[in-house]
Design a protein around this motif. Structure first.
Motif, PDB file in Angstrom:
ATOM      1  N   ASP A  33     -39.592 -11.405  56.323  1.00  0.00           N
ATOM      2  CA  ASP A  33     -39.009 -12.654  56.633  1.00  0.00           C
ATOM      3  C   ASP A  33     -40.337 -13.550  57.704  1.00  0.00           C
ATOM      4  O   ASP A  33     -40.824 -13.990  56.568  1.00  0.00           O
ATOM      5  N   VAL A  34     -40.497 -12.860  59.083  1.00  0.00           N
ATOM      6  CA  VAL A  34     -41.585 -13.517  59.606  1.00  0.00           C
ATOM      7  C   VAL A  34     -42.337 -14.050  58.959  1.00  0.00           C
ATOM      8  O   VAL A  34     -43.976 -14.762  59.422  1.00  0.00           O
ATOM      9  N   ASP A  35     -43.788 -12.530  58.260  1.00  0.00           N
ATOM     10  CA  ASP A  35     -44.235 -12.287  57.738  1.00  0.00           C
ATOM     11  C   ASP A  35     -44.590 -13.187  56.215  1.00  0.00           C
ATOM     12  O   ASP A  35     -46.353 -13.109  55.982  1.00  0.00           O
ATOM     13  N   ALA A  36     -43.685 -13.708  55.377  1.00  0.00           N
ATOM     14  CA  ALA A  36     -43.812 -14.096  54.518  1.00  0.00           C
ATOM     15  C   ALA A  36     -44.027 -15.491  53.910  1.00  0.00           C
ATOM     16  O   ALA A  36     -43.630 -16.072  54.887  1.00  0.00           O
ATOM     17  N   PRO A  37     -44.497 -15.798  53.007  1.00  0.00           N
ATOM     18  CA  PRO A  37     -45.272 -17.009  52.614  1.00  0.00           C
ATOM     19  C   PRO A  37     -43.828 -17.521  51.241  1.00  0.00           C
ATOM     20  O   PRO A  37     -43.085 -16.671  51.325  1.00  0.00           O
ATOM     21  N   LEU A  38     -44.388 -19.140  51.237  1.00  0.00           N
ATOM     22  CA  LEU A  38     -43.304 -19.495  50.294  1.00  0.00           C
ATOM     23  C   LEU A  38     -42.677 -19.479  48.640  1.00  0.00           C
ATOM     24  O   LEU A  38     -42.097 -19.095  49.077  1.00  0.00           O
ATOM     25  N   SER A  39     -43.696 -18.137  47.811  1.00  0.00           N
ATOM     26  CA  SER A  39     -43.151 -17.809  46.831  1.00  0.00           C
ATOM     27  C   SER A  39     -42.568 -16.686  46.942  1.00  0.00           C
ATOM     28  O   SER A  39     -41.517 -16.080  46.653  1.00  0.00           O
ATOM     29  N   TYR A  40     -42.991 -15.651  48.425  1.00  0.00           N
ATOM     30  CA  TYR A  40     -41.685 -14.499  48.772  1.00  0.00           C
ATOM     31  C   TYR A  40     -40.302 -15.202  48.704  1.00  0.00           C
ATOM     32  O   TYR A  40     -38.928 -15.134  48.994  1.00  0.00           O
ATOM     33  N   GLY A  41     -40.615 -16.132  49.831  1.00  0.00           N
ATOM     34  CA  GLY A  41     -39.159 -17.202  50.467  1.00  0.00           C
ATOM     35  C   GLY A  41     -38.455 -17.366  49.454  1.00  0.00           C
ATOM     36  O   GLY A  41     -37.299 -17.378  49.117  1.00  0.00           O
ATOM     37  N   ILE A  42     -39.049 -18.090  48.394  1.00  0.00           N
ATOM     38  CA  ILE A  42     -38.223 -18.845  46.720  1.00  0.00           C
ATOM     39  C   ILE A  42     -37.534 -17.695  46.528  1.00  0.00           C
ATOM     40  O   ILE A  42     -36.550 -17.621  45.417  1.00  0.00           O
ATOM     41  N   TYR A  43     -38.654 -16.405  45.569  1.00  0.00           N
ATOM     42  CA  TYR A  43     -37.409 -15.467  45.008  1.00  0.00           C
ATOM     43  C   TYR A  43     -36.340 -14.886  45.743  1.00  0.00           C
ATOM     44  O   TYR A  43     -35.687 -14.018  44.937  1.00  0.00           O
ATOM     45  N   ILE A  44     -36.420 -14.480  47.006  1.00  0.00           N
ATOM     46  CA  ILE A  44     -35.786 -13.585  48.501  1.00  0.00           C
ATOM     47  C   ILE A  44     -34.347 -14.671  47.887  1.00  0.00           C
ATOM     48  O   ILE A  44     -32.837 -14.048  47.929  1.00  0.00           O
ATOM     49  N   TYR A  45     -34.798 -16.763  47.911  1.00  0.00           N
ATOM     50  CA  TYR A  45     -33.070 -16.816  47.592  1.00  0.00           C
ATOM     51  C   TYR A  45     -33.124 -16.887  46.023  1.00  0.00           C
ATOM     52  O   TYR A  45     -31.472 -16.884  46.291  1.00  0.00           O
ATOM     53  N   MET A  46     -33.584 -16.791  45.471  1.00  0.00           N
ATOM     54  CA  MET A  46     -33.534 -16.996  44.444  1.00  0.00           C
ATOM     55  C   MET A  46     -32.191 -15.472  43.559  1.00  0.00           C
ATOM     56  O   MET A  46     -31.140 -15.909  42.632  1.00  0.00           O
TER      57      MET A  46
END
Length: 600
Positions: free
Chosen positions: A539-552
């Motif tokens: 997660d520390v190396d992740a951008p917005l798009s990855y964060g959206i996918y993980i949250y969803m």
């Protein structure tokens, strides 16, 4: 008599002593075109070598490794057994046909939405046409995977629309079930590609062609079917092929809708679950690339041997007319529902980001800003990483775009056209395929800290740059063509070398176009997910798009995920607006500049 002087210079055989200054009279005596296309200097060779090494290392070799692995036997050598296994496996065959079906149906439904809008905008004058033109491209601001969950809340089985239909008419629409949901989301997101390309083609049709058809008795739908739309076919096919390729290669939207029986999700699942040694993920990747290239080639073949050129008399463009009251009513009866569909994902993601609870009800039970506070407090790295990674990637794209455009259009360096072709080929390589190739090539290369180079933020940034290089390259090429060569000639006459001329003359004059290229690359890289899902492991190396996918992935995380989605949309919207503003400012500046034209 020796060979012509221009040819000797091009091959680096000029008898001039190394380091000697070029006489002004000799320079002025050559034609201005020949003076610019000089011998391959050391700076040109070095620039070409750096660009070639970059493309070779991060595009050609990774994609080549994917192809080699797909055709490699376990004991070494060439084999087709992996492809035979693919076509013997029912799940893969089903996924292949499902992907073709979804891509084809998305083109059809996108056309049903885009073609009428394009014709209305091109042929008629009526209040609100400018608003329609703006809202018609609004879906491109939001990535499809961001709006997929919001579309479920609005059009899903227990979404707003179905709850109201059940209460009022006891009817339910299965718009978001299985493959239908993917088609619905993708059609709404990608139809602007057809709308923009078809509108541009319609605007270039000579008005005299329409008048000739009218003189021969064609009216209304007959004129549209026999004259107007056939002449606009190149624009339609360009947009339709782009929609097909984008949908066929998309990974994130099917995954978020829990549809895994398609090719891109299958390739991702094979690599992430079975491992990099499984050849089937590479076989699927090869099929993704081949079908994408075939779709683009098919659109070109359909136009082969046909002439769509017009004489452009009378100013060109279809003649616009005022709508009758009845026609205006009919147009708005189509336009209003179309715009409501276009705005539905944006409204849904905004409501979800503000909702306390939204389940089995037409609207949220309450509203809060807690989701925004959560993501800004707990995962601020998603935003900062996006700004850092995409900013560096966009800068790389601009630099490479300028260098490639300069080499292609201002030098005679052998192989320069190949650089342009390889850079543009990134358009035909899905992000998933490039990500798998990067893993295969660089997974065993380790950084000083012990981490794999393939999964580091450095490699993710490079992949984002490779994926968006074609956009920056075309923008840089367009900007360079607007710089008159006489300005570079003047710099050379004053003793400036080619590198100095590029840095101090050409690039400053291209500033407006390059700024637009930067923000365009940044905005599109900010919503890249296919390659990101493959390469990001922390997660520390992740951008917005990855964060959206993980949250969803969980019901509890959809609120924060929607908040990140709104932030992503705002970032992309600002960048899109900035790109448009830069382009318009540059256009106005150039239109005010009157360049003297000599008799030469």
């Amino acid at each position: 008599m020796g060979p012509p002087r221009g040819r000797r210079l091009c091959r680096g055989q000029a008898p001039r002593r190394a380091g000697a200054a070029r006489p002004l009279s000799a320079t002025a005596s050559r034609p201005w075109g020949a003076r610019l296309r000089i011998e391959a200097s050391a700076s040109q060779v070095a620039a070409a070598a750096i660009v070639a090494a970059f493309l070779l290392a991060f595009l050609v070799v990774p994609v080549g490794r994917v192809f080699l692995t797909a055709f490699a036997a376990a004991e070494g050598g060439f084999t087709l057994v992996h492809f035979a296994d693919f076509f013997r496996t029912s799940l893969f065959i089903e996924s292949f046909w499902n992907s073709l079906y979804v891509a084809g149906m998305s083109v059809i439904f996108a056309s049903l939405l885009a073609v009428p809008l394009a014709v209305i905008l091109a042929r008629y004058r009526f209040p609100g046409s400018a608003l329609i033109a703006v809202l018609g491209v609004l879906p491109l601001v939001m990535p499809p995977f961001v709006g997929a969950v919001a579309m479920q809340l609005i059009f899903g089985r227990n979404g707003t629309v179905n709850l109201l239909l059940m209460d009022w008419f006891d009817v339910r629409l299965d718009l978001m079930e299985g493959l239908n949901g993917v088609i619905f989301v993708q059609s709404l997101h990608y139809f602007p590609f057809i709308l923009m390309n078809l509108s541009a083609s319609l605007s270039n049709i000579d008005v005299s062609m329409e008048e000739a058809g009218q003189n021969l008795g064609a009216r209304g739908a007959t004129l549209l079917r026999t004259i107007v739309l056939p002449l606009a076919l190149p624009g339609y096919l360009a947009g339709a092929s782009l929609v097909f390729v984008k949908v066929f290669d998309d990974l994130a939207t099917p995954l978020l809708l829990n549809v895994t029986n398609m090719l891109a999700p299958q390739a991702y699942l094979r690599v992430t679950s079975v491992g990099l040694g499984d050849p089937m993920g590479y076989v699927i990747s090869v099929i993704l690339v081949v079908v994408s290239v075939a779709a683009m080639a098919a659109s070109a073949l359909l136009l082969r041997g046909r002439d769509y050129a017009t004489s452009q008399r009378g100013g060109g463009g279809l003649s616009q007319r005022r709508m009758t009251p009845a026609g205006r009513i009919m147009a708005w009866c189509f336009v209003v529902p179309a715009l409501l569909l276009v705005l539905a994902p944006h409204a849904g993601i905004l409501l979800l980001s503000l909702a306390t609870i939204w389940s089995f009800s037409p609207l949220p039970d309450g509203f809060t800003l807690a989701h925004y506070a959560t993501v800004l407090r707990e995962t601020p790295q998603f935003l900062t990483n996006t700004l850092l990674f995409c900013g560096i990637a966009a800068f790389i794209d601009v630099v490479l775009g300028v260098v490639i455009a300069w080499l292609v259009h201002r030098t005679r360096l052998p192989g320069r056209a190949l650089l342009d072709l390889v850079a543009m080929s990134a358009l035909a390589v899905p992000g998933l395929v490039l990500g798998i190739g990067i893993l295969r090539t660089y997974f065993d290369v380790h950084l000083p800290g012990g981490d794999s180079l393939a999964t580091s933020w450095i490699m993710l940034t490079i992949v984002l740059a490779v994926r968006r290089l074609p956009y920056a390259l075309r923008a840089a090429t367009a900007a360079l063509r607007q710089v008159h060569r006489s300005l570079e000639e003047a710099a050379e006459n004053l003793g400036a070398g080619s590198a100095t001329t590029l840095a101090r003359i050409v690039v400053p004059l291209m500033a407006g176009g390059l700024a637009a290229a930067f923000v365009t690359s940044f905005a599109t890289a900010a919503v890249e997910l296919s390659a990101t899902l493959v390469l990001v492991t922390r997660d520390v190396d992740a951008p917005l798009s990855y964060g959206i996918y993980i949250y969803m992935q969980s019901a509890a995380g959809r609120g924060p995920g929607a908040a990140l989605g709104v932030i992503a949309v705002v970032v992309v919207a600002i960048c899109t607006w900035a790109a448009h503003a830069f382009a318009e400012r540059e256009r106005r500046r150039r239109s005010r500049t009157v360049e003297p034209r000599g008799a030469a």
